[in-house]
Design an enzyme around this catalytic site. Structure first.
Site, short mmCIF file in Angstrom:
data_model
loop_
_atom_site.label_atom_id
_atom_site.label_comp_id
_atom_site.label_asym_id
_atom_site.label_seq_id
_atom_site.Cartn_x
_atom_site.Cartn_y
_atom_site.Cartn_z
N GLY A 46 0.84 -1.19 0.00
CA GLY A 46 0.00 0.00 0.00
C GLY A 46 0.87 1.23 0.00
N GLN A 51 2.87 9.97 1.46
CA GLN A 51 4.17 9.29 1.53
C GLN A 51 5.09 9.67 0.38
OE1 GLN A 51 2.29 5.21 2.29
NE2 GLN A 51 4.22 5.11 3.40
N CYS A 102 5.94 0.02 7.50
CA CYS A 102 5.53 1.20 6.74
C CYS A 102 6.72 1.68 5.92
CB CYS A 102 5.10 2.30 7.70
SG CYS A 102 4.57 3.80 6.86
N LEU A 103 6.47 1.99 4.66
CA LEU A 103 7.56 2.46 3.78
C LEU A 103 8.11 3.80 4.24
CD1 LEU A 103 6.00 1.48 0.33
CD2 LEU A 103 7.80 0.26 1.58
N HIS A 144 -4.26 1.08 7.74
CA HIS A 144 -2.92 1.68 7.73
C HIS A 144 -2.87 2.84 6.72
CE1 HIS A 144 1.61 1.29 7.99
NE2 HIS A 144 1.44 2.07 6.95
N GLU A 145 -3.34 2.57 5.50
CA GLU A 145 -3.27 3.59 4.44
C GLU A 145 -4.20 4.75 4.75
OE1 GLU A 145 -0.82 3.44 2.56
OE2 GLU A 145 -0.36 1.37 3.09
N HIS A 148 -2.77 7.31 7.03
CA HIS A 148 -1.82 8.25 6.40
C HIS A 148 -2.53 9.52 5.94
CE1 HIS A 148 2.07 6.31 6.34
NE2 HIS A 148 1.59 5.20 5.82
ZN ZN Z 1 2.60 3.41 5.90
#
Ligand code: ZN
Length: 191
Positions: A46, A51, A102-103, A144-145, A148
């Site tokens: 995701g 991000q 998480c990226l 999670h997304e 953000h």
């Molecule tokens: Zn994330």
């Protein structure tokens, strides 16, 4: 298409609520194409617009479950409803089953409790509204997304002892301040 730099914890765009997308313009379509390429390259399941430094309410996801079924899509101006917590949610956190990454906090994983079931309502890239009922890991990805888009990173939701571990990692890596990013395929960092 371009692989975009992924912003790391501390960059202000990650910690502020994003703005509605509204009309789906060529610019939005180009952004989504770049986000899909970036997510695949990372690799991740995701990726939300903040991000990659864009404070807009949209995210992409692409995850294949244990049965080989692929779940993927683009969620524009989404709304998310969480099912009430279940009796299991008083159990201890399971490091194996409940850890996510998480990226924007790359290379780390921490356990976190999530709702087992969610309903996502959003528009796709053609502007068509859709509704998705998700459970298990897909429900986790969507939560999670979605977070953000409200300027929340899962690290902010960790229980205190785990949160302290994350804070140590952050200090060691000199994150938590503006100006850090990494580019999949360029920087040697794991998502
Ligand atoms: Zn994330």
């Amino acid at each position: 298409m371009t692989i975009l730099p992924i912003q790391i914890y501390g960059e202000p765009v990650l910690h502020s609520p994003a703005e509605p997308v509204g009309e789906i313009t060529d610019e939005v379509r180009a952004l989504v194409a770049d986000m899909l390429e970036t997510m695949t390259a990372a690799p991740g399941v995701g990726l939300a617009a903040p991000q990659v430094g864009v404070g807009k309410r949209l995210f992409v996801y692409d995850w294949t479950d244990e049965e080989g079924v692929r779940h993927h899509g683009t969620a524009i101006d989404p709304e998310l409803w969480l099912a009430p917590s279940t009796p299991e949610s008083i159990d201890e956190l399971d490091d194996e089953e409940e850890s996510e990454g998480c990226l924007s906090f790359p290379g780390e994983r921490f356990p976190i409790r999530r709702s087992a079931r969610v309903i996502l309502r959003a528009r796709d890239l053609e502007g068509e509204p859709y509704e998705l009922v998700a459970e298990g890991w897909l429900a986790r990805i969507l939560q999670h997304e979605y977070d953000h888009l409200d300027g929340v990173i899962y690290v902010d939701r960790l229980e205190v002892p785990i949160w302290k571990t994350a804070q140590k990692t952050m200090r060691k890596r000199r994150w938590g301040v503006p100006g850090n990013s990494w580019t999949p395929g360029v920087d040697d960092l794991e998502g």
